[in-house]
Design an enzyme around this catalytic site. Structure first.
Site, PDB file in Angstrom:
ATOM      1  N   ASP A 109       0.945  -1.059   0.132  1.00  0.00           N
ATOM      2  CA  ASP A 109       0.026  -0.155   0.176  1.00  0.00           C
ATOM      3  C   ASP A 109       1.052   1.120   0.218  1.00  0.00           C
ATOM      4  OD1 ASP A 109      -1.461   2.018   1.011  1.00  0.00           O
ATOM      5  OD2 ASP A 109      -2.932   0.795   1.740  1.00  0.00           O
ATOM      6  N   ASN A 136       2.368   4.578 -10.343  1.00  0.00           N
ATOM      7  CA  ASN A 136       0.918   4.463 -11.225  1.00  0.00           C
ATOM      8  C   ASN A 136      -0.103   4.477 -10.229  1.00  0.00           C
ATOM      9  OD1 ASN A 136      -0.940   3.225 -13.373  1.00  0.00           O
ATOM     10  ND2 ASN A 136      -1.041   1.952 -11.656  1.00  0.00           N
ATOM     11  N   LYS A 179      11.075   8.144  -2.723  1.00  0.00           N
ATOM     12  CA  LYS A 179      11.979   8.240  -1.777  1.00  0.00           C
ATOM     13  C   LYS A 179      12.682   6.831  -1.460  1.00  0.00           C
ATOM     14  CE  LYS A 179      11.457  11.582   1.372  1.00  0.00           C
ATOM     15  NZ  LYS A 179      10.683  12.383   2.302  1.00  0.00           N
ATOM     16  N   SER A 219       0.742  11.023 -14.277  1.00  0.00           N
ATOM     17  CA  SER A 219      -0.143  12.140 -13.559  1.00  0.00           C
ATOM     18  C   SER A 219      -1.468  12.162 -14.555  1.00  0.00           C
ATOM     19  CB  SER A 219       0.752  13.119 -14.092  1.00  0.00           C
ATOM     20  OG  SER A 219      -0.044  14.513 -13.792  1.00  0.00           O
ATOM     21  N   TYR A 237      -9.156  16.292  -7.409  1.00  0.00           N
ATOM     22  CA  TYR A 237      -8.377  15.186  -8.202  1.00  0.00           C
ATOM     23  C   TYR A 237      -7.180  16.223  -8.796  1.00  0.00           C
ATOM     24  CZ  TYR A 237      -6.883  11.886 -11.354  1.00  0.00           C
ATOM     25  OH  TYR A 237      -5.912  10.772 -12.253  1.00  0.00           O
ATOM     26  N   LYS A 245      -2.759  15.879  -8.890  1.00  0.00           N
ATOM     27  CA  LYS A 245      -2.026  15.745  -9.864  1.00  0.00           C
ATOM     28  C   LYS A 245      -1.118  16.938 -10.289  1.00  0.00           C
ATOM     29  CE  LYS A 245      -3.119  11.565 -11.013  1.00  0.00           C
ATOM     30  NZ  LYS A 245      -2.398  10.678 -10.599  1.00  0.00           N
ATOM     31  N   THR A 266     -11.086   2.704 -17.292  1.00  0.00           N
ATOM     32  CA  THR A 266     -10.372   1.658 -16.108  1.00  0.00           C
ATOM     33  C   THR A 266     -11.359   1.809 -14.984  1.00  0.00           C
ATOM     34  OG1 THR A 266      -9.329   3.530 -14.945  1.00  0.00           O
ATOM     35  CG2 THR A 266      -8.137   2.421 -16.703  1.00  0.00           C
TER      36      THR A 266
HETATM   37  N1  LIG Z   1      -8.578   5.972 -15.961  1.00  0.00           N
HETATM   38  C1  LIG Z   1      -8.212   7.367 -16.132  1.00  0.00           C
HETATM   39  O1  LIG Z   1      -9.165   8.186 -16.693  1.00  0.00           O
HETATM   40  C2  LIG Z   1      -6.890   8.093 -15.846  1.00  0.00           C
HETATM   41  C3  LIG Z   1      -6.458   9.037 -16.403  1.00  0.00           C
HETATM   42  C4  LIG Z   1      -5.338   9.644 -16.380  1.00  0.00           C
HETATM   43  C5  LIG Z   1      -4.441   9.429 -15.448  1.00  0.00           C
HETATM   44  N2  LIG Z   1      -5.202   8.298 -14.598  1.00  0.00           N
HETATM   45  C6  LIG Z   1      -4.193   7.796 -13.555  1.00  0.00           C
HETATM   46  O2  LIG Z   1      -3.707   6.523 -13.639  1.00  0.00           O
HETATM   47  C7  LIG Z   1      -3.324   5.933 -12.564  1.00  0.00           C
HETATM   48  C8  LIG Z   1      -3.911   4.589 -12.592  1.00  0.00           C
HETATM   49  O3  LIG Z   1      -5.481   4.658 -12.770  1.00  0.00           O
HETATM   50  P1  LIG Z   1      -6.361   3.455 -13.377  1.00  0.00           P
HETATM   51  O4  LIG Z   1      -7.014   4.437 -14.328  1.00  0.00           O
HETATM   52  O5  LIG Z   1      -5.539   2.435 -14.068  1.00  0.00           O
HETATM   53  O6  LIG Z   1      -7.387   3.122 -12.387  1.00  0.00           O
HETATM   54  P2  LIG Z   1      -7.413   1.767 -11.373  1.00  0.00           P
HETATM   55  O7  LIG Z   1      -7.976   0.632 -12.395  1.00  0.00           O
HETATM   56  O8  LIG Z   1      -8.495   2.016 -10.328  1.00  0.00           O
HETATM   57  O9  LIG Z   1      -6.127   1.476 -10.634  1.00  0.00           O
HETATM   58  C9  LIG Z   1      -5.735   2.146  -9.659  1.00  0.00           C
HETATM   59  C10 LIG Z   1      -4.590   1.416  -9.177  1.00  0.00           C
HETATM   60  O10 LIG Z   1      -4.258   2.042  -8.168  1.00  0.00           O
HETATM   61  C11 LIG Z   1      -4.263   1.042  -6.787  1.00  0.00           C
HETATM   62  N3  LIG Z   1      -4.221   1.741  -5.720  1.00  0.00           N
HETATM   63  C12 LIG Z   1      -5.311   2.625  -4.926  1.00  0.00           C
HETATM   64  N4  LIG Z   1      -4.862   3.117  -3.923  1.00  0.00           N
HETATM   65  C13 LIG Z   1      -3.715   2.260  -3.483  1.00  0.00           C
HETATM   66  C14 LIG Z   1      -2.929   2.495  -2.092  1.00  0.00           C
HETATM   67  N5  LIG Z   1      -3.329   3.279  -1.213  1.00  0.00           N
HETATM   68  N6  LIG Z   1      -1.717   1.873  -2.558  1.00  0.00           N
HETATM   69  C15 LIG Z   1      -1.637   1.087  -3.520  1.00  0.00           C
HETATM   70  N7  LIG Z   1      -2.164   0.811  -4.795  1.00  0.00           N
HETATM   71  C16 LIG Z   1      -3.325   1.585  -4.503  1.00  0.00           C
HETATM   72  C17 LIG Z   1      -5.252   0.344  -6.982  1.00  0.00           C
HETATM   73  O11 LIG Z   1      -5.245  -0.821  -6.247  1.00  0.00           O
HETATM   74  P3  LIG Z   1      -6.253  -1.480  -5.555  1.00  0.00           P
HETATM   75  O12 LIG Z   1      -7.199  -2.576  -6.631  1.00  0.00           O
HETATM   76  O13 LIG Z   1      -5.908  -2.116  -4.161  1.00  0.00           O
HETATM   77  O14 LIG Z   1      -7.618  -0.628  -5.220  1.00  0.00           O
HETATM   78  C18 LIG Z   1      -5.083  -0.103  -8.476  1.00  0.00           C
HETATM   79  O15 LIG Z   1      -4.382  -0.792  -8.655  1.00  0.00           O
HETATM   80  C19 LIG Z   1      -3.926   6.779 -11.339  1.00  0.00           C
HETATM   81  O16 LIG Z   1      -2.675   7.206 -10.876  1.00  0.00           O
HETATM   82  C20 LIG Z   1      -4.886   7.618 -11.989  1.00  0.00           C
HETATM   83  O17 LIG Z   1      -4.814   8.783 -11.280  1.00  0.00           O
HETATM   84  C21 LIG Z   1      -6.160   7.667 -14.859  1.00  0.00           C
END
Ligand SMILES: NC(=O)c1ccc[n+]([C@@H]2O[C@H](COP(=O)([O-])OP(=O)(O)OC[C@H]3O[C@@H](n4cnc5c(N)ncnc54)[C@H](OP(=O)(O)O)[C@@H]3O)[C@@H](O)[C@H]2O)c1
Length: 276
Positions: A57, A84, A117, A135, A149, A153, A184
């Protein structure tokens, strides 16, 4: 020699897509981090000789230290860190819940900082490494209901932009990736429903996000592949990598509007300095 990638948040979305790409490469090792190891069962379909699963985590410094140690012990180093893991949150600035916003910062900003870090000493010792930070286009520009949010970022943009300068002479590179909205489970992040009548126009946006249904253009598999391709290309990595039409156009629009304002107030701005 095989390169080793350490990816946070590999249970789903971009992280899972990237982990699958790496798991298929014979000459790349994978340290896949997730809060629950059971969520990494999909990796059992691949050759295990180059895969290490770690429980992590990003808000838990003990787990981070243990994960880095475990990955290092298995593969001898970490060449690429992909920050990520992240949470979404949807609500107007005024109606957002402070505890939820603090949790958002804990994961998206301080979590990313904690992992960075913990890995930096490994990369400094190696005198090489690449840190990729996921990001968002919303780290450059923003939209109603994404205020907090975006705030996280914007911080995710700020810290790596400085780190890049601080580690430049140490053989470590730092890249920011700014994807468009993508399909996602992030889209089903926490929400603050609209209760104040003045913000009713945003209610549908928020309830749509809460339901997890999305017309977002971004394809997580393509996004992961492009991240991998750019990171492994035989040319310098960019500081910023917008991915998707919305991301590219949104960033262009934001930066050109800002530049136009800076130009407009150029003469006035110079009057702020004490006379030489
Ligand atoms: N989807 C979009 O529209 C989008 C666009 C631009 C950027 N992003 C960024 O892309 C990144 C990945 O997101 P995603 O879209 O792939 O969504 P996602 O499928 O919800 O994936 C998020 C991941 O982060 C993990 N996570 C959440 N809280 C955590 C914690 N405290 N410690 C460790 N892992 C944790 C989740 O694990 P769990 O399964 O355990 O919760 C999951 O593996 C994020 O930084 C998001 O802000 C997303």
């Amino acid at each position: 020699m095989a390169k080793t990638w350490f990816i946070t948040g590999t249970s789903s979305g971009f992280g899972q897509a990237l982990a699958k790409i790496i798991a298929q490469h014979e000459d790349v090792n994978l340290i896949a981090a997730a809060r629950n190891l059971a969520d990494l069962a999909y990796l059992n379909d691949y050759d295990q000789t180059a895969i290490e699963k770690v429980v992590m985590d990003v808000t838990n410094k003990d787990q981070i230290a243990e994960a880095v140690k475990q990955g290092q012990a298995r593969f001898g180093g970490i060449d690429v860190l992909v920050n990520n893991a992240g949470l979404g949150y949807f609500g107007t600035v005024e109606e957002s819940n402070e505890a939820d916003v603090r949790q958002l910062f804990d994961v998206n900003v301080f979590g990313l900082a904690n992992v960075t870090k913990a890995v930096l000493p490994v990369m400094r010792q190696q005198k090489s490494g690449l840190i990729i930070n996921v990001s968002s286009v919303l780290g450059i520009t923003s939209l109603p209901t994404f205020g907090w949010y975006s705030a996280t970022k914007f911080a995710v943009e700020g810290v790596p932009n400085v780190l890049r300068q601080e580690v430049k002479g140490l053989g470590i590179k730092v890249m920011l990736v700014e994807p468009s909205g993508a399909r996602t489970k992030w889209n089903a992040g926490k929400t603050a429903p609209v209760e104040i009548n003045d913000y009713q126009q945003f209610a549908e946006m928020i309830s749509g996000a809460a339901s997890g249904t999305t017309q977002a253009p971004g394809d997580p598999v393509r996004i992961a592949q492009l991240m991998f391709d750019v990171a492994t290309a035989d040319e310098p990595v960019p500081g910023h990598l917008p991915l998707g039409e919305f991301a590219t156009n949104g960033m262009k629009q934001e930066l050109s509007t800002s530049l136009a304002e800076v130009e407009q107030y150029h003469e006035l701005s110079l009057k702020a300095d004490a006379p030489a």
